[in-house]
Design a protein around this motif. Sequence first.
Motif, PDB file in Angstrom:
ATOM      1  N   ALA A 132       0.822  -1.207   0.000  1.00  0.00           N
ATOM      2  CA  ALA A 132       0.000   0.000   0.000  1.00  0.00           C
ATOM      3  C   ALA A 132       0.851   1.250   0.000  1.00  0.00           C
ATOM      4  O   ALA A 132       0.438   2.307  -0.459  1.00  0.00           O
ATOM      5  CB  ALA A 132      -0.915   0.008   1.223  1.00  0.00           C
ATOM      6  N   ARG A 133       2.077   1.136   0.532  1.00  0.00           N
ATOM      7  CA  ARG A 133       2.967   2.283   0.603  1.00  0.00           C
ATOM      8  C   ARG A 133       4.384   1.801   0.305  1.00  0.00           C
ATOM      9  O   ARG A 133       4.641   0.614   0.322  1.00  0.00           O
ATOM     10  CB  ARG A 133       2.943   2.906   2.003  1.00  0.00           C
ATOM     11  CG  ARG A 133       1.573   3.453   2.403  1.00  0.00           C
ATOM     12  CD  ARG A 133       1.700   4.190   3.732  1.00  0.00           C
ATOM     13  NE  ARG A 133       0.413   4.722   4.135  1.00  0.00           N
ATOM     14  CZ  ARG A 133      -0.306   4.223   5.133  1.00  0.00           C
ATOM     15  NH1 ARG A 133       0.159   3.189   5.805  1.00  0.00           N
ATOM     16  NH2 ARG A 133      -1.458   4.761   5.465  1.00  0.00           N
ATOM     17  N   PRO A 134       5.303   2.735   0.035  1.00  0.00           N
ATOM     18  CA  PRO A 134       6.685   2.304  -0.170  1.00  0.00           C
ATOM     19  C   PRO A 134       7.189   1.534   1.051  1.00  0.00           C
ATOM     20  O   PRO A 134       7.328   2.071   2.136  1.00  0.00           O
ATOM     21  CB  PRO A 134       7.433   3.630  -0.343  1.00  0.00           C
ATOM     22  CG  PRO A 134       6.405   4.589  -0.833  1.00  0.00           C
ATOM     23  CD  PRO A 134       5.127   4.173  -0.166  1.00  0.00           C
ATOM     24  N   THR A 135       7.442   0.254   0.876  1.00  0.00           N
ATOM     25  CA  THR A 135       7.809  -0.588   2.007  1.00  0.00           C
ATOM     26  C   THR A 135       9.211  -1.145   1.889  1.00  0.00           C
ATOM     27  O   THR A 135       9.708  -1.729   2.844  1.00  0.00           O
ATOM     28  CB  THR A 135       6.824  -1.758   2.127  1.00  0.00           C
ATOM     29  OG1 THR A 135       6.831  -2.498   0.904  1.00  0.00           O
ATOM     30  CG2 THR A 135       5.423  -1.269   2.406  1.00  0.00           C
ATOM     31  N   SER A 136       9.831  -1.019   0.743  1.00  0.00           N
ATOM     32  CA  SER A 136      11.129  -1.648   0.540  1.00  0.00           C
ATOM     33  C   SER A 136      12.177  -0.593   0.226  1.00  0.00           C
ATOM     34  O   SER A 136      11.966   0.249  -0.642  1.00  0.00           O
ATOM     35  CB  SER A 136      11.051  -2.660  -0.617  1.00  0.00           C
ATOM     36  OG  SER A 136      12.329  -3.157  -0.920  1.00  0.00           O
ATOM     37  N   ARG A 137      13.247  -0.631   0.937  1.00  0.00           N
ATOM     38  CA  ARG A 137      14.370   0.255   0.636  1.00  0.00           C
ATOM     39  C   ARG A 137      15.249  -0.385  -0.426  1.00  0.00           C
ATOM     40  O   ARG A 137      15.473  -1.589  -0.419  1.00  0.00           O
ATOM     41  CB  ARG A 137      15.185   0.514   1.907  1.00  0.00           C
ATOM     42  CG  ARG A 137      14.398   1.241   2.985  1.00  0.00           C
ATOM     43  CD  ARG A 137      14.111   2.672   2.610  1.00  0.00           C
ATOM     44  NE  ARG A 137      13.290   3.334   3.612  1.00  0.00           N
ATOM     45  CZ  ARG A 137      12.848   4.572   3.506  1.00  0.00           C
ATOM     46  NH1 ARG A 137      13.130   5.273   2.439  1.00  0.00           N
ATOM     47  NH2 ARG A 137      12.107   5.105   4.445  1.00  0.00           N
ATOM     48  N   TRP A 138      15.738   0.417  -1.309  1.00  0.00           N
ATOM     49  CA  TRP A 138      16.668  -0.047  -2.336  1.00  0.00           C
ATOM     50  C   TRP A 138      17.938  -0.534  -1.661  1.00  0.00           C
ATOM     51  O   TRP A 138      18.500   0.138  -0.805  1.00  0.00           O
ATOM     52  CB  TRP A 138      16.966   1.100  -3.287  1.00  0.00           C
ATOM     53  CG  TRP A 138      17.859   0.767  -4.421  1.00  0.00           C
ATOM     54  CD1 TRP A 138      19.148   1.160  -4.586  1.00  0.00           C
ATOM     55  CD2 TRP A 138      17.542  -0.016  -5.580  1.00  0.00           C
ATOM     56  NE1 TRP A 138      19.662   0.684  -5.770  1.00  0.00           N
ATOM     57  CE2 TRP A 138      18.683  -0.045  -6.398  1.00  0.00           C
ATOM     58  CE3 TRP A 138      16.406  -0.689  -5.995  1.00  0.00           C
ATOM     59  CZ2 TRP A 138      18.727  -0.723  -7.609  1.00  0.00           C
ATOM     60  CZ3 TRP A 138      16.434  -1.361  -7.200  1.00  0.00           C
ATOM     61  CH2 TRP A 138      17.580  -1.374  -7.992  1.00  0.00           C
ATOM     62  N   SER A 139      18.406  -1.721  -2.029  1.00  0.00           N
ATOM     63  CA  SER A 139      19.575  -2.324  -1.392  1.00  0.00           C
ATOM     64  C   SER A 139      20.790  -2.207  -2.304  1.00  0.00           C
ATOM     65  O   SER A 139      20.713  -2.558  -3.484  1.00  0.00           O
ATOM     66  CB  SER A 139      19.307  -3.809  -1.086  1.00  0.00           C
ATOM     67  OG  SER A 139      18.224  -3.937  -0.197  1.00  0.00           O
ATOM     68  N   LEU A 140      21.877  -1.732  -1.757  1.00  0.00           N
ATOM     69  CA  LEU A 140      23.098  -1.502  -2.531  1.00  0.00           C
ATOM     70  C   LEU A 140      24.295  -2.100  -1.805  1.00  0.00           C
ATOM     71  O   LEU A 140      24.526  -1.821  -0.630  1.00  0.00           O
ATOM     72  CB  LEU A 140      23.318   0.008  -2.729  1.00  0.00           C
ATOM     73  CG  LEU A 140      24.663   0.432  -3.310  1.00  0.00           C
ATOM     74  CD1 LEU A 140      24.824  -0.077  -4.734  1.00  0.00           C
ATOM     75  CD2 LEU A 140      24.799   1.962  -3.275  1.00  0.00           C
ATOM     76  N   ASP A 141      25.048  -2.920  -2.534  1.00  0.00           N
ATOM     77  CA  ASP A 141      26.343  -3.386  -2.051  1.00  0.00           C
ATOM     78  C   ASP A 141      27.386  -2.384  -2.541  1.00  0.00           C
ATOM     79  O   ASP A 141      27.550  -2.198  -3.755  1.00  0.00           O
ATOM     80  CB  ASP A 141      26.641  -4.785  -2.597  1.00  0.00           C
ATOM     81  CG  ASP A 141      28.052  -5.254  -2.265  1.00  0.00           C
ATOM     82  OD1 ASP A 141      28.635  -4.706  -1.311  1.00  0.00           O
ATOM     83  OD2 ASP A 141      28.558  -6.143  -2.960  1.00  0.00           O
ATOM     84  N   PRO A 142      28.102  -1.721  -1.647  1.00  0.00           N
ATOM     85  CA  PRO A 142      29.014  -0.659  -2.094  1.00  0.00           C
ATOM     86  C   PRO A 142      30.248  -1.148  -2.845  1.00  0.00           C
ATOM     87  O   PRO A 142      30.934  -0.340  -3.471  1.00  0.00           O
ATOM     88  CB  PRO A 142      29.405   0.035  -0.781  1.00  0.00           C
ATOM     89  CG  PRO A 142      29.226  -1.001   0.262  1.00  0.00           C
ATOM     90  CD  PRO A 142      28.064  -1.839  -0.188  1.00  0.00           C
ATOM     91  N   VAL A 143      30.566  -2.442  -2.782  1.00  0.00           N
ATOM     92  CA  VAL A 143      31.715  -2.952  -3.544  1.00  0.00           C
ATOM     93  C   VAL A 143      31.310  -3.007  -5.017  1.00  0.00           C
ATOM     94  O   VAL A 143      30.386  -3.737  -5.385  1.00  0.00           O
ATOM     95  CB  VAL A 143      32.143  -4.342  -3.046  1.00  0.00           C
ATOM     96  CG1 VAL A 143      33.276  -4.884  -3.914  1.00  0.00           C
ATOM     97  CG2 VAL A 143      32.574  -4.272  -1.585  1.00  0.00           C
ATOM     98  N   PRO A 144      31.966  -2.249  -5.896  1.00  0.00           N
ATOM     99  CA  PRO A 144      31.523  -2.185  -7.295  1.00  0.00           C
ATOM    100  C   PRO A 144      31.923  -3.420  -8.094  1.00  0.00           C
ATOM    101  O   PRO A 144      32.727  -4.245  -7.656  1.00  0.00           O
ATOM    102  CB  PRO A 144      32.250  -0.941  -7.822  1.00  0.00           C
ATOM    103  CG  PRO A 144      33.517  -0.891  -7.013  1.00  0.00           C
ATOM    104  CD  PRO A 144      33.135  -1.393  -5.638  1.00  0.00           C
ATOM    105  N   VAL A 145      31.338  -3.537  -9.277  1.00  0.00           N
ATOM    106  CA  VAL A 145      31.755  -4.528 -10.266  1.00  0.00           C
ATOM    107  C   VAL A 145      32.644  -3.800 -11.276  1.00  0.00           C
ATOM    108  O   VAL A 145      32.299  -2.711 -11.740  1.00  0.00           O
ATOM    109  CB  VAL A 145      30.538  -5.151 -10.985  1.00  0.00           C
ATOM    110  CG1 VAL A 145      31.005  -6.123 -12.062  1.00  0.00           C
ATOM    111  CG2 VAL A 145      29.645  -5.870  -9.986  1.00  0.00           C
ATOM    112  N   LEU A 146      33.786  -4.395 -11.610  1.00  0.00           N
ATOM    113  CA  LEU A 146      34.742  -3.741 -12.504  1.00  0.00           C
ATOM    114  C   LEU A 146      34.777  -4.426 -13.865  1.00  0.00           C
ATOM    115  O   LEU A 146      34.783  -5.660 -13.955  1.00  0.00           O
ATOM    116  CB  LEU A 146      36.147  -3.773 -11.896  1.00  0.00           C
ATOM    117  CG  LEU A 146      36.317  -3.254 -10.467  1.00  0.00           C
ATOM    118  CD1 LEU A 146      37.793  -3.239 -10.092  1.00  0.00           C
ATOM    119  CD2 LEU A 146      35.716  -1.873 -10.313  1.00  0.00           C
TER     120      LEU A 146
END
Length: 860
Positions: free
Chosen positions: A76-90
């Motif tokens: 019904a409302r924004p319930t999920s936070r965007w998940s980010l792994d800070p280690v990048p892909v090269l």
Amino acid sequence: MTQAATGAGTDMVAGYRPPVAGYDEMVDRTGALRPHWGHVGHVLEGLGAEELARRRAEAARLLDDDGVTYNIYGAARPTSRWSLDPVPVLLTSAEWAGIESAVVQRAELLNLILADLYGPRDLLRRRLLPPEVVLAHGGFLRPCDQIRIPGSQQLFTVATDVARDSDGQFWVLADRAQAPSGAGYALQNRSVVSRVFPSLHRDAQVHRLAPFFRALRAGLEAVAPPSTREPRIVILTPGPMAETAFEHALLASRLGYSLVEGSDLTFRDGRIWVRSLARKEQVDVILRRVDSGFCDPLELRPDSQLGVPGLVEACRRGTVTVVNTLGSSVLENPGLLPFLPRLAQTLLGAELEMPSIPTWWCGDPAGLDHVLTNLEHLVLKPLTREAGAAAVFGWTLARHELDEVAERIAERPSAWVGQAQLALASVPTLTDAGLEARRSVLRTFCVARDDSYLAMTGGLTRVAASRQAVISSQTGALSKDTWVLASEPEKMTGLWLDSGRIVAAVEPGGSMSSRAAENLFWLGRYAERAEDTVRLMRVVHDRRNDFAHDTNAAGTACLQALLVALTEVTVTYPGFSPGGPGLDDPGPELESLALDDNRAGTLAYSVRRLLDAAYTVRDQLSLDTWLVISGLHRELLDQPTLGRATLGQVLNSLLALAGLGAESMVRDPGWRFMDAGRRIERGVQLAALLRSTMTAEHDAGTESLLLESVLTAAESIITYRRRYRSHAHLETMLDLLLLDPDNPRSLSHQLDLLLEDVRALPVAAGAPRVSDAEKHALETSTILRLADTAALARSQPGGASGAGGGRSRPELARFLGRVIDGLHATADAISEANFTEQLPQRSVLTPADPGAARVSRMFL
């Protein structure tokens, strides 16, 4: 760097164990770092587990502060936070060059297929594509036949999901041509990772993302109808509860386009218009984020409430350009994949540079036989992605379940494909246990440019949430920033186009829909309502602490009067009714008034509605504003219990929000609506508080405590003490709170600013010189100016029993009732003149009589 830190870091990388038989992006099969990972690997080693965990938490905090959401279906409302792994892909420049060439070639091929399917359909006539694959697909929209957009590229933008297999070869898994999402999230990921690892990002010489967004902006201008000189471009969103609503708002704010919903647009005289304030403005280009079938209930899905009746007809006439073109989702059909190699030879005269994942169409007898023979080893997909038609992973099913799937396929074989199970390559992913190898997919993005396509240098990498999980954002997949390493430093550039000419400014209010104006109006109202509720609740908590165990009759009477006022001002009946049981044990009711966001009138309810309004107009709000709004969510809506510290934190955030509005927003019509809402609400709340506490006379001790409490709740206690020393009287308090134009909390001050706001609002052609809203505000202001505070403060017999011997102040009660009615009438007049009514909206406002609920048109 200490030896301990170095040792911890060595464990991080040296202990990294990818699958022995697979391909890993960071290390080879001997466990050695790949050459282009050398610098990043050594940095990770040096940081150590504890520091990497801290930076991972910092990335999560930055995402939260920026209000980055990804909504789960059905929420019904924004319930999920965007998940980010800070280690990048090269990726090296050489690796990327191969990917880039392949996805651009694929975009060109899909463009030719799309142009043919909605044009001559030679591919069907020549049997290069089976008609069953195309015509039975839900994305093929017959009403859109022969609709073309300006230029040779009929496919404006496309996303291609690619992945390596266990040998390191890249494969295409799927194409996304409906309304490709993810580019905005890739931009957001880059922003966060560059802040979490600033030195690493700077030293790695990473290719920038700005050229893609400049090409997107230029491409949108290029596809405008030929007669348009300065095209009006909008982004069409399903609304703030859409899966990728954050991205829609991000693109709108970064590119400078209006974010509109279907209800903001209308079809008139063969054209599409946006319902801007006081007038309608023609729209030339629509970047849609609504699925094609929902875009026009007149010719496509009649049950859609997201589209614009007449949009397909406007596209036929060429008066508006919609990108991606309506019906482009036919290209997402997995049934096309087996035929793409031959189509590439026919249409491009070349082989596909990157193969598609092996796919067998069950409408072909050989393909059907292969699929039925190998069910337990294949991914089984229906051609059309619809609700209830999800992919089936054969190796996860029991024998009887495989038999059921085989029966479904046999009933309609042309509607199914089987795909090979690909052993995906792994990437290092930062988890609670350290670096783990997780399977990944890279989403690439292409946008039309001249007679070809430009690919974003990098893309959006998604990683499985666990070792065995499906890679899907809906099931919690992590995301990663994708770095393409440049051989030399790149020039810093922005998203602006360098055209060499000065573009005329958009008129104030011209880029704002009436829906956005309405949400800003209610953003101001709910922000002020929440702030006033917090102030009153803090006073109640302080008095409760002062008199909870006190036998002082005046103190007890003051606390009970404030509790009753809290119910009457917030309209949360029965609440603290006079003589009711809640007065003896107010704790549970106070907790509900603070934290129950499903109960109209509570603090949490106001904050929740504030957030809902903010999500709807987030393209109008700054990043600093989202920092405050995200804090509000954490400080109140995530709290299990109530304390005075919680109220203090919420008040701090609300004050910061008010300060940003006052000091950081341009005084355009949007600000005027928001400020008008705030002024109306502050006036209503103050008048309601005075009516509840001061219209019945109390004994001298109780009256003195109530005067002090009301002044504290109205943020005027210090001014009153300095001005009137130690003498507290109702008449002088009314002078300060009602008539003093220099007191920013007074009714007089609110009405002065409200009149300024109302007079600055856009006016439709032919409208009266004085609007209804201004008339009501003037009438209310006149009532206030003519008030005699001495007469208002006088009491007479006939009040409610138990209050000062039954004495009351009827003149004050009538006066405050007229002020409240005038403010409500002003709000209604603003709504009727400026806001487009879509559905009945209601809310509980401060009642004219205790215990009654006033129903009005109000954003919920």
